[in-house]
Design a protein around this motif. Structure first.
Motif, PDB file in Angstrom:
ATOM      1  N   GLN A   1       0.255 -14.170   7.937  1.00 18.25           N
ATOM      2  CA  GLN A   1      -0.195 -13.031   8.580  1.00 18.25           C
ATOM      3  C   GLN A   1      -1.505 -12.455   8.247  1.00 18.25           C
ATOM      4  OE1 GLN A   1       3.911 -11.132   7.880  1.00 18.25           O
ATOM      5  NE2 GLN A   1       3.832 -10.621   9.956  1.00 18.25           N
ATOM      6  N   LEU A   2      -2.079 -12.591   7.069  1.00 10.05           N
ATOM      7  CA  LEU A   2      -3.405 -12.196   6.452  1.00 10.05           C
ATOM      8  C   LEU A   2      -4.343 -12.895   7.226  1.00 10.05           C
ATOM      9  CD1 LEU A   2      -2.356 -11.536   2.841  1.00 10.05           C
ATOM     10  CD2 LEU A   2      -2.443  -9.688   4.676  1.00 10.05           C
ATOM     11  N   ARG A   3      -5.354 -12.241   7.615  1.00 13.49           N
ATOM     12  CA  ARG A   3      -6.879 -12.615   8.098  1.00 13.49           C
ATOM     13  C   ARG A   3      -7.790 -12.442   6.813  1.00 13.49           C
ATOM     14  NH1 ARG A   3      -4.345 -10.108  12.174  1.00 13.49           N
ATOM     15  NH2 ARG A   3      -5.690  -8.237  12.018  1.00 13.49           N
ATOM     16  N   THR A   4      -8.184 -13.204   6.391  1.00 12.53           N
ATOM     17  CA  THR A   4      -8.910 -13.043   5.087  1.00 12.53           C
ATOM     18  C   THR A   4     -10.494 -13.528   5.297  1.00 12.53           C
ATOM     19  OG1 THR A   4      -8.395 -15.178   3.872  1.00 12.53           O
ATOM     20  CG2 THR A   4      -7.170 -13.461   3.678  1.00 12.53           C
ATOM     21  N   ARG A   5     -11.509 -13.053   4.617  1.00 12.64           N
ATOM     22  CA  ARG A   5     -12.783 -13.639   4.614  1.00 12.64           C
ATOM     23  C   ARG A   5     -13.231 -13.350   3.465  1.00 12.64           C
ATOM     24  NH1 ARG A   5     -13.598  -8.995   7.726  1.00 12.64           N
ATOM     25  NH2 ARG A   5     -15.279  -7.637   7.215  1.00 12.64           N
ATOM     26  N   THR A   6     -14.330 -13.920   2.821  1.00 17.03           N
ATOM     27  CA  THR A   6     -14.653 -13.853   1.565  1.00 17.03           C
ATOM     28  C   THR A   6     -16.130 -13.154   1.430  1.00 17.03           C
ATOM     29  OG1 THR A   6     -16.021 -16.092   1.291  1.00 17.03           O
ATOM     30  CG2 THR A   6     -13.706 -15.845   0.470  1.00 17.03           C
ATOM     31  N   ALA A   7     -16.460 -12.276   0.555  1.00 18.73           N
ATOM     32  CA  ALA A   7     -18.037 -11.951   0.240  1.00 18.73           C
ATOM     33  C   ALA A   7     -18.327 -12.719  -1.056  1.00 18.73           C
ATOM     34  CB  ALA A   7     -17.774 -10.305   0.070  1.00 18.73           C
ATOM     35  N   PRO A   8     -19.038 -13.460  -0.871  1.00 19.12           N
ATOM     36  CA  PRO A   8     -19.532 -14.546  -2.129  1.00 19.12           C
ATOM     37  C   PRO A   8     -19.959 -13.608  -3.315  1.00 19.12           C
ATOM     38  CG  PRO A   8     -20.460 -15.442  -0.254  1.00 19.12           C
ATOM     39  CD  PRO A   8     -19.882 -14.100   0.347  1.00 19.12           C
ATOM     40  N   GLY A   9     -19.532 -13.640  -4.415  1.00 14.04           N
ATOM     41  CA  GLY A   9     -20.021 -12.904  -5.433  1.00 14.04           C
ATOM     42  C   GLY A   9     -19.341 -11.619  -5.749  1.00 14.04           C
ATOM     43  N   ARG A  10     -18.628 -11.285  -4.672  1.00 15.52           N
ATOM     44  CA  ARG A  10     -18.318  -9.585  -4.632  1.00 15.52           C
ATOM     45  C   ARG A  10     -16.731  -9.701  -4.445  1.00 15.52           C
ATOM     46  NH1 ARG A  10     -22.297  -6.705  -0.270  1.00 15.52           N
ATOM     47  NH2 ARG A  10     -24.162  -7.035  -1.608  1.00 15.52           N
ATOM     48  N   GLY A  11     -16.156 -10.192  -3.672  1.00 15.65           N
ATOM     49  CA  GLY A  11     -14.413 -10.146  -3.570  1.00 15.65           C
ATOM     50  C   GLY A  11     -14.021 -10.928  -2.153  1.00 15.65           C
ATOM     51  N   VAL A  12     -12.982 -10.432  -1.774  1.00 12.29           N
ATOM     52  CA  VAL A  12     -12.362 -11.148  -0.809  1.00 12.29           C
ATOM     53  C   VAL A  12     -11.577  -9.777   0.069  1.00 12.29           C
ATOM     54  CG1 VAL A  12     -10.400 -12.523  -0.063  1.00 12.29           C
ATOM     55  CG2 VAL A  12     -11.447 -12.985  -1.917  1.00 12.29           C
ATOM     56  N   LEU A  13     -11.897 -10.011   1.479  1.00 14.99           N
ATOM     57  CA  LEU A  13     -11.290  -9.062   2.238  1.00 14.99           C
ATOM     58  C   LEU A  13     -10.093  -9.541   3.121  1.00 14.99           C
ATOM     59  CD1 LEU A  13     -14.530  -7.610   4.174  1.00 14.99           C
ATOM     60  CD2 LEU A  13     -12.984  -6.273   2.811  1.00 14.99           C
ATOM     61  N   ALA A  14      -9.146  -8.790   3.316  1.00 12.40           N
ATOM     62  CA  ALA A  14      -7.912  -9.149   3.857  1.00 12.40           C
ATOM     63  C   ALA A  14      -7.283  -8.101   4.851  1.00 12.40           C
ATOM     64  CB  ALA A  14      -6.839  -9.653   3.021  1.00 12.40           C
ATOM     65  N   ARG A  15      -7.277  -8.676   6.270  1.00  8.94           N
ATOM     66  CA  ARG A  15      -6.560  -7.830   7.106  1.00  8.94           C
ATOM     67  C   ARG A  15      -5.280  -7.859   7.748  1.00  8.94           C
ATOM     68  NH1 ARG A  15      -8.219  -3.515  10.448  1.00  8.94           N
ATOM     69  NH2 ARG A  15     -10.444  -3.995   9.773  1.00  8.94           N
ATOM     70  N   SER A  16      -4.245  -7.023   7.631  1.00 12.43           N
ATOM     71  CA  SER A  16      -3.012  -6.919   8.099  1.00 12.43           C
ATOM     72  C   SER A  16      -2.616  -5.826   9.070  1.00 12.43           C
ATOM     73  CB  SER A  16      -1.887  -7.068   6.821  1.00 12.43           C
ATOM     74  OG  SER A  16      -0.710  -6.903   7.447  1.00 12.43           O
ATOM     75  N   ASP A  17      -2.576  -6.218  10.253  1.00 16.65           N
ATOM     76  CA  ASP A  17      -2.183  -5.251  11.343  1.00 16.65           C
ATOM     77  C   ASP A  17      -3.524  -4.443  11.370  1.00 16.65           C
ATOM     78  OD1 ASP A  17       0.161  -6.260  11.692  1.00 16.65           O
ATOM     79  OD2 ASP A  17       1.178  -4.964  10.512  1.00 16.65           O
ATOM     80  N   ASP A  18      -3.630  -3.041  11.178  1.00 16.79           N
ATOM     81  CA  ASP A  18      -4.402  -2.125  11.109  1.00 16.79           C
ATOM     82  C   ASP A  18      -5.272  -1.912   9.721  1.00 16.79           C
ATOM     83  OD1 ASP A  18      -4.517  -2.026  13.982  1.00 16.79           O
ATOM     84  OD2 ASP A  18      -3.012  -0.508  13.859  1.00 16.79           O
ATOM     85  N   THR A  19      -4.684  -2.591   8.927  1.00 14.74           N
ATOM     86  CA  THR A  19      -5.133  -2.101   7.428  1.00 14.74           C
ATOM     87  C   THR A  19      -6.147  -3.045   6.937  1.00 14.74           C
ATOM     88  OG1 THR A  19      -3.283  -0.940   6.770  1.00 14.74           O
ATOM     89  CG2 THR A  19      -4.561  -1.538   5.077  1.00 14.74           C
ATOM     90  N   GLU A  20      -7.374  -2.894   6.336  1.00 10.96           N
ATOM     91  CA  GLU A  20      -8.136  -3.882   5.662  1.00 10.96           C
ATOM     92  C   GLU A  20      -8.125  -3.702   4.311  1.00 10.96           C
ATOM     93  OE1 GLU A  20     -12.185  -5.965   7.007  1.00 10.96           O
ATOM     94  OE2 GLU A  20     -12.487  -3.914   5.795  1.00 10.96           O
ATOM     95  N   TRP A  21      -7.777  -4.791   3.449  1.00  8.19           N
ATOM     96  CA  TRP A  21      -7.614  -4.351   1.985  1.00  8.19           C
ATOM     97  C   TRP A  21      -8.982  -5.338   1.223  1.00  8.19           C
ATOM     98  CZ3 TRP A  21      -4.243  -1.671  -0.229  1.00  8.19           C
ATOM     99  CH2 TRP A  21      -3.059  -1.255   0.341  1.00  8.19           C
ATOM    100  N   ALA A  22      -9.539  -4.659   0.473  1.00  3.77           N
ATOM    101  CA  ALA A  22     -10.553  -5.481  -0.390  1.00  3.77           C
ATOM    102  C   ALA A  22     -10.328  -5.606  -1.724  1.00  3.77           C
ATOM    103  CB  ALA A  22     -11.792  -4.528  -0.363  1.00  3.77           C
TER     104      ALA A  22
END
Length: 225
Positions: A9-30
């Motif tokens: 259910q998580l939609r993720t993408r990476t920020a090279p050298g910085r971290g990872v972003l993940a979105r679930s429903d309306d919430t984005e986690w870093a």
């Protein structure tokens, strides 16, 4: 409480050298570095961050779009054979440069313990890769050792690159030499072996050339049968 979220259910993408972003429903986690959290507008508490830096810790955090929800500090532990490996490389005449994406407060004590005077902190993935061609334009043969996925571009740019068997798949696929022992002591050993092999090859070529230079004229003169 909230219903658990599966990885699917998580939609993720990476920020090279910085971290990872993940979105679930309306919430984005870093999930990533303290510097990245500040850039996103969700900085860590200043007092906590200052204290962590003073203790030479590498800081990471988990945040949503509003604020940091969790933060931690990690201390780098040197491999047991790291100091001996660095000392041996320096004895072999190598100039060592430590490139790290961590904050200077965490990199400085590691460099001091290893006896490396030339080090750079806060280096991005691209920054590591760009440092290699710069050194090569100075006429240097540049060796790169790395184990992480973000080391792969720098490994590819080096004259010769080393990865350990316990490293990431990207590092192993990119490196010229994969050390089957998960030990940095194998790096100076591999360099010493390669130098010995090259010396023996040149010696054999010299012997073969010398023999032919002497034997061919002698055979032509009928001195050899």
């Amino acid at each position: 409480g909230a219903a658990p979220v599966s990885a699917a259910q998580l939609r993720t993408r990476t920020a090279p050298g910085r971290g990872v972003l993940a979105r679930s429903d309306d919430t984005e986690w870093a999930l990533g570095s303290a510097e990245w959290m500040s850039e996103r507008g969700t900085p860590l508490p200043a007092g906590w961050l200052t204290d962590a830096r003073a203790r030479n810790l590498s800081v990471g955090a988990l945040a949503d779009s509003e604020r940091v929800r969790m933060a931690w500090g990690l201390a780098d532990a040197l491999r047991p054979d790291a100091q001996a490996a660095v000392a041996e490389l320096q004895r072999q005449g190598m100039r060592l440069l430590l490139l790290s994406g961590d904050h200077a407060a965490a990199v400085r004590p590691v460099a001091e313990r290893l006896g490396i005077t030339d080090w750079r902190a806060g280096v991005s993935v691209q920054g590591k890769a760009d440092a290699i061609p710069t050194l090569r334009t100075e006429g240097r043969t540049v060796g790169m050792a790395g184990a992480g996925i973000h080391d792969a571009p720098a490994l590819a740019a080096a004259s010769v690159s080393f990865a350990m068997a316990g490293g990431s798949a990207a590092a192993i696929a990119t490196a010229d030499v994969v050390l089957m022992r998960d030990s940095v002591a194998a790096i100076p050993q591999a360099i010493a072996l390669s130098r010995t092999t090259r010396r023996r090859i040149w010696q054999n070529l010299g012997f073969a050339l010398g023999y032919n230079v002497l034997a061919i004229p002698a055979a032509a003169a009928g001195l050899l049968t």
